[in-house]
Design a protein around this motif. Structure first.
Motif, PDB file in Angstrom:
ATOM      1  N   ARG A  14      -5.920  67.770  11.563  1.00 42.83           N
ATOM      2  CA  ARG A  14      -7.254  68.250  11.112  1.00 42.83           C
ATOM      3  C   ARG A  14      -8.322  67.195  11.405  1.00 42.83           C
ATOM      4  NH1 ARG A  14      -6.575  69.221   5.328  1.00 42.83           N
ATOM      5  NH2 ARG A  14      -4.348  68.885   5.463  1.00 42.83           N
ATOM      6  N   ILE A  15      -7.986  65.924  11.173  1.00 44.00           N
ATOM      7  CA  ILE A  15      -8.965  64.849  11.424  1.00 44.00           C
ATOM      8  C   ILE A  15      -9.266  64.774  12.929  1.00 44.00           C
ATOM      9  CG2 ILE A  15      -9.314  62.334  11.368  1.00 44.00           C
ATOM     10  CD1 ILE A  15      -7.691  62.310   8.734  1.00 44.00           C
ATOM     11  N   ARG A  16      -8.237  64.919  13.751  1.00 47.40           N
ATOM     12  CA  ARG A  16      -8.446  64.830  15.204  1.00 47.40           C
ATOM     13  C   ARG A  16      -9.332  65.966  15.711  1.00 47.40           C
ATOM     14  NH1 ARG A  16      -2.786  63.912  15.688  1.00 47.40           N
ATOM     15  NH2 ARG A  16      -2.673  65.919  16.762  1.00 47.40           N
ATOM     16  N   GLN A  17      -9.187  67.139  15.078  1.00 46.09           N
ATOM     17  CA  GLN A  17     -10.009  68.282  15.475  1.00 46.09           C
ATOM     18  C   GLN A  17     -11.487  67.982  15.191  1.00 46.09           C
ATOM     19  OE1 GLN A  17      -8.695  71.739  13.400  1.00 46.09           O
ATOM     20  NE2 GLN A  17      -8.897  73.037  15.197  1.00 46.09           N
ATOM     21  N   ARG A  18     -11.740  67.406  14.002  1.00 47.98           N
ATOM     22  CA  ARG A  18     -13.122  67.048  13.651  1.00 47.98           C
ATOM     23  C   ARG A  18     -13.646  65.988  14.615  1.00 47.98           C
ATOM     24  NH1 ARG A  18     -14.437  62.736  11.220  1.00 47.98           N
ATOM     25  NH2 ARG A  18     -12.636  62.495   9.852  1.00 47.98           N
ATOM     26  N   ALA A  20     -12.758  65.450  17.681  1.00 45.93           N
ATOM     27  CA  ALA A  20     -13.005  66.042  19.005  1.00 45.93           C
ATOM     28  C   ALA A  20     -14.407  66.647  19.054  1.00 45.93           C
ATOM     29  CB  ALA A  20     -11.949  67.093  19.319  1.00 45.93           C
ATOM     30  N   ALA A  21     -14.812  67.330  17.971  1.00 51.22           N
ATOM     31  CA  ALA A  21     -16.150  67.928  17.934  1.00 51.22           C
ATOM     32  C   ALA A  21     -17.210  66.822  17.935  1.00 51.22           C
ATOM     33  CB  ALA A  21     -16.280  68.804  16.688  1.00 51.22           C
ATOM     34  N   GLU A  22     -16.947  65.746  17.196  1.00 48.83           N
ATOM     35  CA  GLU A  22     -17.916  64.643  17.130  1.00 48.83           C
ATOM     36  C   GLU A  22     -18.008  63.902  18.466  1.00 48.83           C
ATOM     37  OE1 GLU A  22     -17.379  62.215  13.639  1.00 48.83           O
ATOM     38  OE2 GLU A  22     -17.154  63.971  12.369  1.00 48.83           O
ATOM     39  N   VAL A  23     -16.894  63.834  19.184  1.00 44.62           N
ATOM     40  CA  VAL A  23     -16.909  63.188  20.505  1.00 44.62           C
ATOM     41  C   VAL A  23     -17.775  64.019  21.461  1.00 44.62           C
ATOM     42  CG1 VAL A  23     -15.491  62.633  22.543  1.00 44.62           C
ATOM     43  CG2 VAL A  23     -14.739  61.910  20.278  1.00 44.62           C
ATOM     44  N   SER A  24     -17.653  65.356  21.392  1.00 42.97           N
ATOM     45  CA  SER A  24     -18.482  66.210  22.269  1.00 42.97           C
ATOM     46  C   SER A  24     -19.956  65.939  22.003  1.00 42.97           C
ATOM     47  CB  SER A  24     -18.239  67.692  22.002  1.00 42.97           C
ATOM     48  OG  SER A  24     -16.926  67.995  22.232  1.00 42.97           O
ATOM     49  N   GLU A  25     -20.299  65.844  20.733  1.00 44.16           N
ATOM     50  CA  GLU A  25     -21.696  65.543  20.362  1.00 44.16           C
ATOM     51  C   GLU A  25     -22.128  64.185  20.920  1.00 44.16           C
ATOM     52  OE1 GLU A  25     -22.979  65.361  16.107  1.00 44.16           O
ATOM     53  OE2 GLU A  25     -21.777  67.212  16.077  1.00 44.16           O
ATOM     54  N   PHE A  26     -21.226  63.217  20.788  1.00 47.29           N
ATOM     55  CA  PHE A  26     -21.517  61.858  21.278  1.00 47.29           C
ATOM     56  C   PHE A  26     -21.786  61.891  22.784  1.00 47.29           C
ATOM     57  CE2 PHE A  26     -20.282  57.852  23.204  1.00 47.29           C
ATOM     58  CZ  PHE A  26     -20.874  56.903  22.391  1.00 47.29           C
ATOM     59  N   VAL A  27     -20.941  62.647  23.511  1.00 47.23           N
ATOM     60  CA  VAL A  27     -21.084  62.737  24.967  1.00 47.23           C
ATOM     61  C   VAL A  27     -22.423  63.391  25.311  1.00 47.23           C
ATOM     62  CG1 VAL A  27     -20.133  63.791  27.067  1.00 47.23           C
ATOM     63  CG2 VAL A  27     -18.588  62.779  25.378  1.00 47.23           C
ATOM     64  N   ALA A  28     -22.767  64.455  24.572  1.00 40.12           N
ATOM     65  CA  ALA A  28     -24.021  65.160  24.846  1.00 40.12           C
ATOM     66  C   ALA A  28     -25.219  64.227  24.634  1.00 40.12           C
ATOM     67  CB  ALA A  28     -24.114  66.394  23.944  1.00 40.12           C
ATOM     68  N   ARG A  29     -25.143  63.382  23.627  1.00 36.82           N
ATOM     69  CA  ARG A  29     -26.274  62.494  23.327  1.00 36.82           C
ATOM     70  C   ARG A  29     -26.340  61.269  24.217  1.00 36.82           C
ATOM     71  NH1 ARG A  29     -26.659  62.166  16.859  1.00 36.82           N
ATOM     72  NH2 ARG A  29     -26.964  64.386  16.543  1.00 36.82           N
ATOM     73  N   SER A  30     -25.161  60.676  24.494  1.00 39.75           N
ATOM     74  CA  SER A  30     -25.192  59.374  25.162  1.00 39.75           C
ATOM     75  C   SER A  30     -24.869  59.466  26.652  1.00 39.75           C
ATOM     76  CB  SER A  30     -24.194  58.422  24.493  1.00 39.75           C
ATOM     77  OG  SER A  30     -22.889  58.889  24.740  1.00 39.75           O
ATOM     78  N   GLY A  31     -24.344  60.622  27.082  1.00 37.03           N
ATOM     79  CA  GLY A  31     -24.033  60.787  28.501  1.00 37.03           C
ATOM     80  C   GLY A  31     -22.729  60.136  28.940  1.00 37.03           C
ATOM     81  N   ARG A  32     -21.952  59.669  27.982  1.00 37.10           N
ATOM     82  CA  ARG A  32     -20.640  59.093  28.344  1.00 37.10           C
ATOM     83  C   ARG A  32     -19.670  59.287  27.181  1.00 37.10           C
ATOM     84  NH1 ARG A  32     -19.060  54.424  25.929  1.00 37.10           N
ATOM     85  NH2 ARG A  32     -20.615  53.313  24.729  1.00 37.10           N
ATOM     86  N   ALA A  33     -18.366  59.200  27.507  1.00 37.19           N
ATOM     87  CA  ALA A  33     -17.346  59.356  26.461  1.00 37.19           C
ATOM     88  C   ALA A  33     -17.023  58.001  25.846  1.00 37.19           C
ATOM     89  CB  ALA A  33     -16.096  59.967  27.068  1.00 37.19           C
ATOM     90  N   PRO A  34     -16.636  57.965  24.563  1.00 38.78           N
ATOM     91  CA  PRO A  34     -16.185  56.694  23.987  1.00 38.78           C
ATOM     92  C   PRO A  34     -14.983  56.165  24.754  1.00 38.78           C
ATOM     93  CG  PRO A  34     -16.434  58.384  22.268  1.00 38.78           C
ATOM     94  CD  PRO A  34     -16.560  59.077  23.588  1.00 38.78           C
ATOM     95  N   GLY A  53       1.508  57.505  22.480  1.00 44.15           N
ATOM     96  CA  GLY A  53       0.956  58.405  21.456  1.00 44.15           C
ATOM     97  C   GLY A  53      -0.544  58.197  21.279  1.00 44.15           C
ATOM     98  N   LYS A  54      -0.984  56.937  21.277  1.00 48.93           N
ATOM     99  CA  LYS A  54      -2.410  56.637  21.099  1.00 48.93           C
ATOM    100  C   LYS A  54      -3.217  57.117  22.306  1.00 48.93           C
ATOM    101  CE  LYS A  54      -1.517  52.728  18.059  1.00 48.93           C
ATOM    102  NZ  LYS A  54      -1.533  51.273  17.845  1.00 48.93           N
ATOM    103  N   ASP A  55      -2.671  56.870  23.489  1.00 46.48           N
ATOM    104  CA  ASP A  55      -3.337  57.268  24.735  1.00 46.48           C
ATOM    105  C   ASP A  55      -3.531  58.785  24.770  1.00 46.48           C
ATOM    106  OD1 ASP A  55      -4.247  56.957  27.437  1.00 46.48           O
ATOM    107  OD2 ASP A  55      -2.270  57.545  28.150  1.00 46.48           O
ATOM    108  N   LYS A  56      -2.471  59.510  24.434  1.00 45.26           N
ATOM    109  CA  LYS A  56      -2.512  60.986  24.468  1.00 45.26           C
ATOM    110  C   LYS A  56      -3.542  61.492  23.449  1.00 45.26           C
ATOM    111  CE  LYS A  56       0.728  64.873  24.015  1.00 45.26           C
ATOM    112  NZ  LYS A  56       0.737  65.350  22.630  1.00 45.26           N
ATOM    113  N   ALA A  57      -3.486  60.922  22.226  1.00 47.44           N
ATOM    114  CA  ALA A  57      -4.396  61.380  21.167  1.00 47.44           C
ATOM    115  C   ALA A  57      -5.851  61.108  21.551  1.00 47.44           C
ATOM    116  CB  ALA A  57      -4.049  60.676  19.853  1.00 47.44           C
ATOM    117  N   ALA A  58      -6.120  59.935  22.155  1.00 43.75           N
ATOM    118  CA  ALA A  58      -7.495  59.593  22.535  1.00 43.75           C
ATOM    119  C   ALA A  58      -7.999  60.550  23.610  1.00 43.75           C
ATOM    120  CB  ALA A  58      -7.552  58.146  23.027  1.00 43.75           C
ATOM    121  N   ARG A  59      -7.151  60.832  24.595  1.00 42.84           N
ATOM    122  CA  ARG A  59      -7.562  61.746  25.668  1.00 42.84           C
ATOM    123  C   ARG A  59      -7.808  63.141  25.118  1.00 42.84           C
ATOM    124  NH1 ARG A  59      -6.426  59.585  30.816  1.00 42.84           N
ATOM    125  NH2 ARG A  59      -5.445  57.560  30.573  1.00 42.84           N
TER     126      ARG A  59
END
Ligand code: ADP
Length: 297
Positions: A14-18, A20-34, A53-59
């Motif tokens: 559930r936390i990862r889903q939230r 993911a949405a915040e990362v999309s917002e970040f990308v839209a605002r800053s023009g790059r992914a964390p 596991g960390k690599d997969k989750a981050a991607r």
């Protein structure tokens, strides 16, 4: 009555889903992914699996993740150079140095080489100190996971007696700092603690990070207590086991994490939270015109 199962996998999903949405917002605002960079001691088989596991989750949440495997027999100077380079790289927001480090490399030297603003595991001495002063931004991931799981149990920490078994710099000590900040009364136990079973039996919550499979048994636990199992090691038969003997504790505890499937997945979720937080802080620095990267030149 059996314990409530604190399902770290489910909560982390559930936390990862939230995130993911915040990362999309970040990308839209800053023009790059964390960006997350993970330094891997490839000679350690458990590290390789944790890092995958960390690599997969981050991607999956839309971050850019890069894994840097260390050459065998890497020197401390080379490793420090790599970590400093990641600190200077403007596309990197978070740096993880997966432990244990290669033989002969002092961890203190490596922790000090981290950029504190990118130190998403909270290992730099400045971040460790900030934790005890209740002003840490990047809180170590496993301790943060333990606190989230206790919150999930519904236990109010204010005034509660919590026994932390294990005093490592990575888990036991920072977990104690967070619990104190949450107004718990905290006792940190370790290998030299006398009569650990009766100490544990007094606790409203137990956080067990001793690296000893099956150490805590049902008769160590106060009925209704919350039990968080951080340990994960292979027993004599090669099976992954936690520090808590699940079968005897489950009927006694009020809430219990499974291991695997409890603290582990939550630790990864906390890492993603920290990486996003670090990325946001860096973007805000740029917006304020205090570019942390160029300020170093
Ligand atoms: P971790 O990385 O999980 O924190 P470490 O191996 O760094 O694990 O630290 C283990 C900690 O657990 C140490 O502080 C040690 O004193 C404690 N510990 C190990 N075995 C026992 C035991 N049988 N009883 C109490 N504490 C223990």
């Amino acid at each position: 009555m059996a314990a409530k199962l604190l399902d770290g996998k489910d909560l982390a999903a559930r936390i990862r889903q939230r995130i993911a949405a915040e990362v999309s917002e970040f990308v839209a605002r800053s023009g790059r992914a964390p960006g997350l960079s993970i330094v891997l001691n490839a000679d350690d088989p458990s590290s390789a699996s944790f890092v995958r596991g960390k690599d997969k989750a981050a991607r999956e949440v839309g971050m850019v993740c890069r894994v840097h495997p260390l050459p065998t027999a890497v020197s401390e100077t080379e490793l420090v150079g790599l970590v400093r380079g990641l600190g200077d790289d403007p596309t990197v927001d978070g740096v993880v140095v997966q432990l244990p480090l290669p033989h002969k490399v002092r961890r203190e030297g490596v922790f000090e080489a981290l950029d504190p603003k990118k130190d998403v595991d909270g290992l730099h001495p400045l971040n460790q100190a900030a934790l005890w002063e209740n002003r840490a931004k990047l809180v170590p991931c496993t301790p943060a996971a333990c606190l989230r799981l206790i919150a999930e149990s519904g236990l109010s920490l204010a005034g509660a007696l919590v026994v932390v078994v294990g005093r490592s710099a990575l888990v036991g000590k920072p977990t104690a700092a967070l619990l104190l900040a949450a107004d718990a009364t905290v006792t940190v136990a370790h290998r030299r603690t006398r009569d650990l079973p009766s100490l544990c039996r007094q606790a409203d919550a137990l956080v067990v990070a001793a690296g000893q499979p099956g150490l805590v048994r049902g008769d160590w636990v106060k009925p209704g207590a919350v039990v968080i199992d951080v340990g994960l090691s292979r027993d004599s038969e090669g099976k992954l086991r936690g520090d808590v003997d699940f079968d005897s504790v489950f009927p006694v505890a009020g809430a219990l994490t499974p291991a695997p499937g409890g603290v582990g997945p939550m630790t990864v979720a906390m890492l993603l939270e920290n990486t996003l937080l670090a990325a946001r802080e860096r973007v805000q620095c740029w917006a304020r015109g205090t570019n942390a990267d160029s300020a170093k030149d």
